[in-house]
Write an enzyme that holds these catalytic residues in place. Structure first.
Site, PDB file in Angstrom:
ATOM      1  N   GLU A  10       2.716 -36.916  27.581  1.00 38.46           N
ATOM      2  CA  GLU A  10       3.880 -36.360  28.057  1.00 38.46           C
ATOM      3  C   GLU A  10       3.938 -34.421  28.172  1.00 38.46           C
ATOM      4  OE1 GLU A  10       4.049 -38.950  26.070  1.00 38.46           O
ATOM      5  OE2 GLU A  10       4.528 -39.824  27.951  1.00 38.46           O
ATOM      6  N   ASP A  62       5.404 -44.619  33.557  1.00 36.57           N
ATOM      7  CA  ASP A  62       4.956 -44.261  32.171  1.00 36.57           C
ATOM      8  C   ASP A  62       4.650 -45.620  31.561  1.00 36.57           C
ATOM      9  OD1 ASP A  62       4.442 -42.801  29.918  1.00 36.57           O
ATOM     10  OD2 ASP A  62       6.401 -43.603  29.201  1.00 36.57           O
ATOM     11  N   ASN A  73      -0.627 -43.313  29.782  1.00 34.77           N
ATOM     12  CA  ASN A  73       0.000 -42.984  31.233  1.00 34.77           C
ATOM     13  C   ASN A  73      -0.547 -41.449  31.737  1.00 34.77           C
ATOM     14  OD1 ASN A  73       1.857 -41.642  28.894  1.00 34.77           O
ATOM     15  ND2 ASN A  73       2.214 -40.492  30.741  1.00 34.77           N
TER      16      ASN A  73
END
Lengths: 177, 625
Positions: free
Chosen positions: B226, B352, B310
């Protein structure tokens, strides 16, 4: 004649209504200025000293243009990546009444500029000082600390929560004064 | 398989009875002899399994010694214990043997370890390691080790400051710290032996995974999908901590350790430098593909298996292409790191769907032929069965509500995306199932060769997504997606599903109000243990799912239960209670539920968690009276 006087008065009123708040569209380009020391606690041995205030603070708080710019920059500088749209995530929530390092615009400005030890990065070398003030003003609006006439209205994006101009003051939320 | 199970039980019992006998020394040599007798018996049984048998390879899941030396129990990652003292009939009598406060009120995702007469636990940030002496009443602390990680690391950990456990090997405890260190401790004294600094928080790297020790190497990967962090797996020498090899999750073949031995099964994974060419220019440098989950190891094939996370950012419009080698799985040689095959669960991931879940290594008959398979309950909602020698997909069936895709094309291996649920910049797509947290996230499942069922703790959530523009600023989030999650069909936000691997369908499924964010363990006593986010620690029948016993702990449970034979010869069950993690961040991070997008949208589905539990951090250990 009377008609003319009324017309004059009306024009005067209309012109007065056109008086807009000042927009400083060219913020300071210098990075990380404004070195005022900001205490992050209210505990002062022997009693409180007068709270430090920055003369810049007043011109950014309650200013619709700066609040709206702050909202844009909040996403732009990835503040929203950690604090979401005020509810928090990696970082703490900003729309509640809990403040780790002070709730004044000066405190928030210092937090963004200098960072805080438990994970808040220092943006001193990333964001021009005036834009930090705009961010700080917007952060206060998330907890209802901005006049509803100046705070941003609804998003063009997915609405994560009621718009900032409808946010109640978090400190008095549900409590009698 | 019945044959194997029956031969195991008397052997275990014989050894245990002998331990409590008076003539200890003589009997110890006797039990050693018994072991020798039992081992060939076991091998013989597994060599000629009946048609329907499904069992892990013996080399990756050796006979149970009553210890728990790695979070997954064994290299095959079965999380299955052969202990039978606690069983379906008597589990209702379980009671607390002792408890221990970790002193940290953050999400406790770790599995305790038990080695000899000691138990080891590692806490969330600040990653304190405690050693408890199980030979003494109340299991007092023998030592603790405080690594004092950099507090600023908390600001770059995406989803609470969790740690998923330590690993034991060769008299040492290996664990990772949030600020990017891998540390080896002397298991007896708690003295640090080496400390390797391998992650950099200033580019957003953290480490939350449990290491795995294979052939004298400590395998560790980074978190930061992230934050625009480029993923890697490193092998550190267990002796001194130096990095033996590094395999990246994106970039040119030489960085990913793709060489002449690389033979992917599907055409979509063949080609030169796909880790560069399936990205916009230079985007692979900040493209994610992190390895923060589970690794399995097959000693016979000499292969490790690990997933990749991801791609970053979440907004798929900002990274056209298949985004190799993210959201996939690698088989690698543990000695050199060289890749043998790769399969991509979610090419050009839209939602994701990290690919880092656990893989259970099993040998079974598939359509009449014995196959070495790898079973993976994947975040995108499918229960995959892969041939672990080649990476070929044998089966991919949804184990819950999935509408983001329409299945897996077994010919090309490619996930068939649902165009209606495709996200992108400036549009809100509603009711995508599963969520970014997946039908199942990191929470590991368990497999019982007795029931031939896979026990899957998982979520039942859907979400709305809106892609937005995002700037890359090193060390800050790089997501570009507004997300808000909602309960899935039926309203229950979690489920605990027993999956019949051979029949490719669920045997039974239990509904839970909150996502089941805990791991699970299954035993030869046909009992399955798992925890709920309200704080209930539950024992259910491995055959039927009937609730047999439950105990309310002090805080929500997101940890990994284990079971072990204590120094007194009796079976114990242990679990860390303490809510948090991504699902519980609303409580452990005190987030505000009025913002639907808080904690990357998870808070919207967990608004009432603050009313159901509070933060905590306590070890609970249970035994029969």
């Amino acid at each position: 004649m009377r008609h003319g006087a009324a017309m004059f008065l009306f024009t005067l009123l209309t012109l007065a209504a056109c008086q807009r708040e000042e927009r400083d569209t060219r913020p300071q380009s210098s990075l990380g200025s404004g070195e005022q020391p900001m205490p992050v606690t209210t505990l002062e041995p022997g009693g409180q000293r007068p709270s430090a205030s920055d003369n810049k603070a007043a011109s950014f708080e309650a200013n619709a243009f700066h609040l709206s710019e702050g909202k844009r920059l909040f996403s732009w500088f990835n503040c929203s990546g950690c604090h979401a749209n005020g509810g928090g995530g990696m970082g703490p929530a900003l729309m509640d009444q809990k403040w780790l390092y002070g709730s004044s615009i000066e405190n928030i400005h210092a937090t963004i500029r200098d960072g805080r030890p438990k994970g808040m990065p220092s943006f001193r070398d990333k964001i021009p000082d005036d834009q930090i003030w705009e961010l700080a003003a917007f952060v206060r609006s998330l907890s209802g600390n901005a006049p509803s006439s100046a705070a941003p209205q609804r998003n063009d994006d997915m609405m994560p929560h009621p718009s900032e101009n409808r946010m109640p003051d978090a400190a008095t939320l549900g409590k009698s004064p | 398989m019945k044959q194997t199970a029956q031969s195991v039980v008397p052997c275990v019992d014989a050894v245990r009875t002998n331990r409590s006998a008076a003539l200890r020394k003589r009997l110890e040599s006797f039990s050693a002899a018994l072991l020798l007798v039992c081992t060939p018996l076991l091998t013989a049984a597994s060599e000629a399994p009946p048609e329907s048998a499904i069992s892990p390879p013996a080399s990756a899941a050796p006979r149970d010694d009553g210890q728990w030396t790695m979070p997954a129990k064994n290299y095959a990652s079965t999380r299955y214990s052969e202990l039978t003292e606690i069983n379906e009939g008597n589990v209702k009598n379980l009671q607390v043997a002792f408890t221990f406060s970790t002193g940290i009120n953050k999400g406790q995702e770790a599995a305790p370890l038990v080695v000899g007469g000691m138990m080891y636990i590692v806490t969330p940030f600040p990653n304190i390691v405690y050693a408890l002496d199980l030979t003494k009443p109340g299991a007092p602390m023998k030592w603790k080790f405080e690594p004092n990680p950099e507090p600023a690391a908390q600001g770059v950990a995406c989803c609470d400051v969790v740690n998923r456990g330590a690993a034991f090997a060769g008299g040492r405890i290996f664990f990772n710290t949030l600020d990017g260190h891998t540390i080896a401790l002397d298991a007896n004294t708690g003295q640090p032996i080496w400390n390797a600094h391998i992650g950099n928080i200033n580019i957003g790297e953290t480490i939350t995974m449990a290491p795995l020790v294979v052939k004298g190497k400590v395998l560790v990967g980074n978190s930061g999908g992230e934050m625009g962090v480029r993923g890697w797996v490193k092998a550190l020498d267990a002796a001194d901590g130096h990095v033996v090899w590094t395999a990246y999750g994106t970039g040119p073949d030489k960085d990913v350790l793709i060489g002449p031995d690389f033979r992917p099964h599907y055409d979509m994974d063949k080609g030169k430098d796909l880790g560069v060419t399936t990205w916009p220019p230079e985007a692979w440098r900040i493209g994610g593909g992190n390895m923060w989950g589970w690794i399995s190891y097959d000693p016979d094939l000499n292969l490790i298996f690990h997933g990749t996370g991801n791609p970053g950012p979440w907004n798929p419009d900002l990274r056209p292409g298949d985004n190799k080698w993210t959201s996939g799985i690698f088989a690698r040689d543990p000695d050199t790191g060289a890749a043998k095959w790769f399969y991509q669960w979610s090419p050009h991931d839209l939602h994701d769907y990290d690919g880092i879940n656990e893989q259970i290594l099993l040998d079974m008959n598939w359509q009449g032929k014995p196959r070495k398979v790898l079973v993976r309950p994947e975040r995108n909602g499918y229960l995959y069965i892969l041939d672990r020698t080649t990476g070929e997909v044998l089966s991919a069936k949804p184990f819950g509500s999935v509408n983001s895709s329409k299945g897996v094309d077994l010919k090309s291996g490619r996930l068939i995306e649902n165009p209606d649920k495709k996200t992108g910049t400036g549009k809100v797509v509603r009711d995508i199932c599963p969520t970014a947290s997946g039908l199942k996230d990191w929470q590991p499942s368990a497999f019982s060769p007795k029931t031939r069922l896979l026990y899957i703790p998982h979520n039942n959530l859907c979400m709305d997504e809106e892609g937005v523009e995002v700037n890359y600023i090193a060390g800050t989030p790089y997501v570009g997606m507004n997300v808000r999650m909602i309960p899935g069909p039926g309203g229950n936000r979690g489920a605990f599903t027993a999956w019949d691997i051979a029949a490719e369908k669920p045997a039974w499924s239990l509904k839970e109000n909150f996502p089941v964010w805990s791991g699970t363990v299954v035993t030869a006593g046909d009992v399955v243990f798992y925890g709920t986010m309200e704080g209930w620690f539950k024992a259910v029948s491995a055959k039927t799912g009937d609730l047999l016993w439950q105990f309310k702990t002090g805080s929500g449970i997101i940890g990994q239960p284990i079971t072990y034979r204590g120094p007194d010869g009796h079976q114990y069950v242990a679990i860390l209670s303490g809510v948090g993690g991504w699902a519980g961040a609303i409580v452990s991070g005190d987030l505000d539920p009025r913002d639907a997008t808080a904690a990357l949208g998870f808070v919207n589905a967990m608004k009432d968690l603050k009313d159901a539990t509070t933060a905590g951090g306590t070890l609970y250990v249970f035994r029969l009276p």
